[in-house]
Design an enzyme around this catalytic site. Structure first.
Site, PDB file in Angstrom:
ATOM      1  N   HIS A   1       0.945  -1.222   0.024  1.00 20.03           N
ATOM      2  CA  HIS A   1       0.041  -0.092   0.197  1.00 20.03           C
ATOM      3  C   HIS A   1       0.985   1.239  -0.149  1.00 20.03           C
ATOM      4  O   HIS A   1       0.400   2.240  -0.768  1.00 20.03           O
ATOM      5  CB  HIS A   1      -0.915  -0.084   1.135  1.00 20.03           C
ATOM      6  CG  HIS A   1      -2.232  -0.700   1.100  1.00 20.03           C
ATOM      7  ND1 HIS A   1      -2.269  -2.070   1.113  1.00 20.03           N
ATOM      8  CD2 HIS A   1      -3.502  -0.095   0.793  1.00 20.03           C
ATOM      9  CE1 HIS A   1      -3.733  -2.204   0.924  1.00 20.03           C
ATOM     10  NE2 HIS A   1      -4.203  -1.182   0.553  1.00 20.03           N
TER      11      HIS A   1
ATOM     12  N   LYS B   1      -9.868  -7.856   8.142  1.00 20.83           N
ATOM     13  CA  LYS B   1     -10.587  -8.293   9.167  1.00 20.83           C
ATOM     14  C   LYS B   1     -10.567  -6.999  10.354  1.00 20.83           C
ATOM     15  O   LYS B   1      -9.862  -6.157  10.385  1.00 20.83           O
ATOM     16  CB  LYS B   1      -9.762  -9.220  10.111  1.00 20.83           C
ATOM     17  CG  LYS B   1      -8.412  -8.971  10.901  1.00 20.83           C
ATOM     18  CD  LYS B   1      -7.811 -10.003  11.667  1.00 20.83           C
ATOM     19  CE  LYS B   1      -6.750  -9.587  12.100  1.00 20.83           C
ATOM     20  NZ  LYS B   1      -6.025 -10.722  13.110  1.00 20.83           N
TER      21      LYS B   1
END
Length: 504
Positions: free
Chosen positions: A355, A421
């Site tokens: 990222h 999550k």
């Protein structure tokens, strides 16, 4: 006097690390089964079912329960009558050297390679040590002629949520714990165990909290007989009050946030109550060993009956099937929180390092190595594949670490959705609303089950990042829950302040 070969100690630790990578403790499976039977909230019940199926599949396949195969922690109780020696006659090595050899052997086992997590130089280059060394070693000298070893593989999702405070003697320990839980989020993958260390000094309290996690689950027996002393009363109080918070499995809501609350205490200064809190996650992994000089410790296999009645696949009859290869923003707009989706088609993976590189490229106005328009990104760092596997265990990592990258990626790439999550922060939710995207939750701690829904995998960018490289997975009925939908509704109501924003 008992003479114990260091070779036997290293062999025992290595075998224990391999064993716990694919076997839950029996009492944990039994507690999960009780939680599943009692759960009435569909998303939470589905998450617990996935954990149970994953437990069964991992034990049968001897593959990791979770892609985060943990930091190796070794707690040694060495009797004063124990002499450690080397069979080759060389001088004995340090316990650290013995434990590191065991970790290296266990994590680099070609039959079941475990993902290396440890990085050196924490403030500098943070280079992965490639073999998960060094181990974290604690040693206590005790009376007797036995060597007791507690071998733990502790995932980062639990330890990163550790809390410590020095309370006043008049403060309520229970109230302090209750104040911590919502802010801890769901990155520690509940339902699990809460460990408390109370008293001693700060570092002693943290160690007590960690060690308390590895005692048998017995909260139901305690509830049946009632508290016999203040420590038991605190356990019962916290068990009831924490579960009433409604955080639930994976933070999705429901009845079971904790399966037990454990604590250890020590005398402390009259002016303080040091309190440490550490959770253990749905990938609870530990084993106790004893060595007496007769050879390596023997590991007892649990009875297959432990998993009787648990299916070998996860199935939700009313799930919505989604074809990722033809997914459009209008499809995403129809998703609502709490829905179970079964994803098929191609998805890209990316974690922290990938990222950062993507956003750095965007900021410099340089082209990206992959096309993100109309795609879905999965936050995952898989275990290496073995045999005919497309990929090793590949469960989600905590999504909040990627929150700061959400806005630039959604704004400049046309990304449609993300899978991870635990909860998203308010800024990430606001970006999701602004760009008509969505966030989907996969079950943390169900990595081997999830890998069964991955039909192929290939690296498409940043190969030098290893498990953090960008992969393209081909999915087939990969289960997720809609956790934040395009309107800003979030399923994590008990963890975060919802951002009720509407698109302009």
């Amino acid at each position: 006097m008992a003479a114990i070969a260091q070779e036997d100690l290293a062999c025992s630790i290595a075998e224990a690390l391999q064993f716990v990578s694919h076997h839950h403790p029996a009492d944990f499976v039994q507690a999960l089964r009780r939680a599943h039977a009692a759960e009435t909230h569909p998303p939470a019940r589905a998450a617990i079912e996935q954990l149970l199926v994953n437990s069964r599949l991992s034990a049968l396949g001897r593959r990791p329960l979770c892609q985060d195969t943990g930091v190796a922690q070794v707690f040694v109780r060495k009797g004063c009558g124990v002499q450690l020696f080397r069979r080759d006659g060389a001088p004995p090595r340090s316990l650290q050297a013995v434990a590191d050899e065991a970790v290296r052997r266990a994590y680099c086992d070609p039959a079941n390679p475990l993902r290396a997590t440890m990085v050196s130089d924490p403030l500098g280059r943070r280079l992965n040590t490639r073999d998960n060394t060094p181990a974290v070693v604690h040693c206590e000298l005790v009376a007797g002629s036995e060597l007791e070893v507690l071998v733990v593989a502790k995932g980062g999702g639990g330890d990163v949520k550790a809390r410590f405070a020095t309370l006043n003697p008049s403060d309520s320990v229970a109230d302090w714990v209750l104040q911590q839980l919502p802010g801890m989020g769901a990155g520690w993958c509940p339902p699990g165990i809460l460990g408390l260390g109370i008293g001693g000094t700060p570092e002693q309290a943290m160690l007590l909290a960690k060690l308390s996690l590895f005692e048998p689950i017995d909260i139901q027996e305690l509830r049946a007989r009632g508290a016999g002393h203040p420590e038991e009363a605190l356990r019962l109080d916290l068990y009831e009050r924490v579960n009433r918070l409604g955080i639930g499995a994976q933070g999705l809501g429901g009845l079971s946030t904790v399966l037990d609350v454990k604590l250890k205490t020590a005398p402390c200064h009259a002016a303080t109550i040091p309190v440490a809190l550490i959770p253990n996650c749905a990938a609870t992994r530990y084993l106790r060993l004893k060595l007496d000089g007769s050879g390596p410790a023997r590991i007892e296999m649990p009875s297959p009956a432990l998993w009787d009645g648990i299916p070998d696949r996860f199935d939700v009859p009313d799930a919505v099937r989604v074809n990722l290869d033809s997914l459009e923003r209008a499809d995403v707009a129809r998703w609502r929180i709490g829905q179970t989706l079964l994803l098929s088609g191609k998805v890209l993976t990316a974690r922290d390092a990938a990222h950062k590189r993507l956003v750095d490229l965007l900021q410099r106005g340089e082209p990206l190595p992959v096309e993100l328009r109309g795609r879905v990104v999965y936050y995952v760092g898989p275990v290496d594949a073995v045999g005919d596997e497309a990929v090793g265990p590949a469960g989600p990592t905590t999504a909040t670490r990627m929150d700061k990258f959400v806005e630039p990626l959604l704004q400049h790439t046309g990304l449609l959705a993300m899978i991870g999550k635990a909860e998203r922060g308010p800024d990430a939710v606001a970006s999701i609303v602004r760009h008509g995207a969505a966030y989907l939750a996969a079950t943390g701690g169900a990595a081997y089950l999830l890998s069964k829904a991955i039909r192929s995998a290939r690296v498409v960018a940043f190969e030098d990042l290893g498990m953090e490289a960008i992969h393209e997975f081909e999915l087939a009925d990969f289960p997720v829950t809609v956790a934040v939908d395009s309107t800003g509704e979030t399923i994590y109501r008990h963890l975060t302040t919802p951002v009720w924003l509407k698109p302009a």
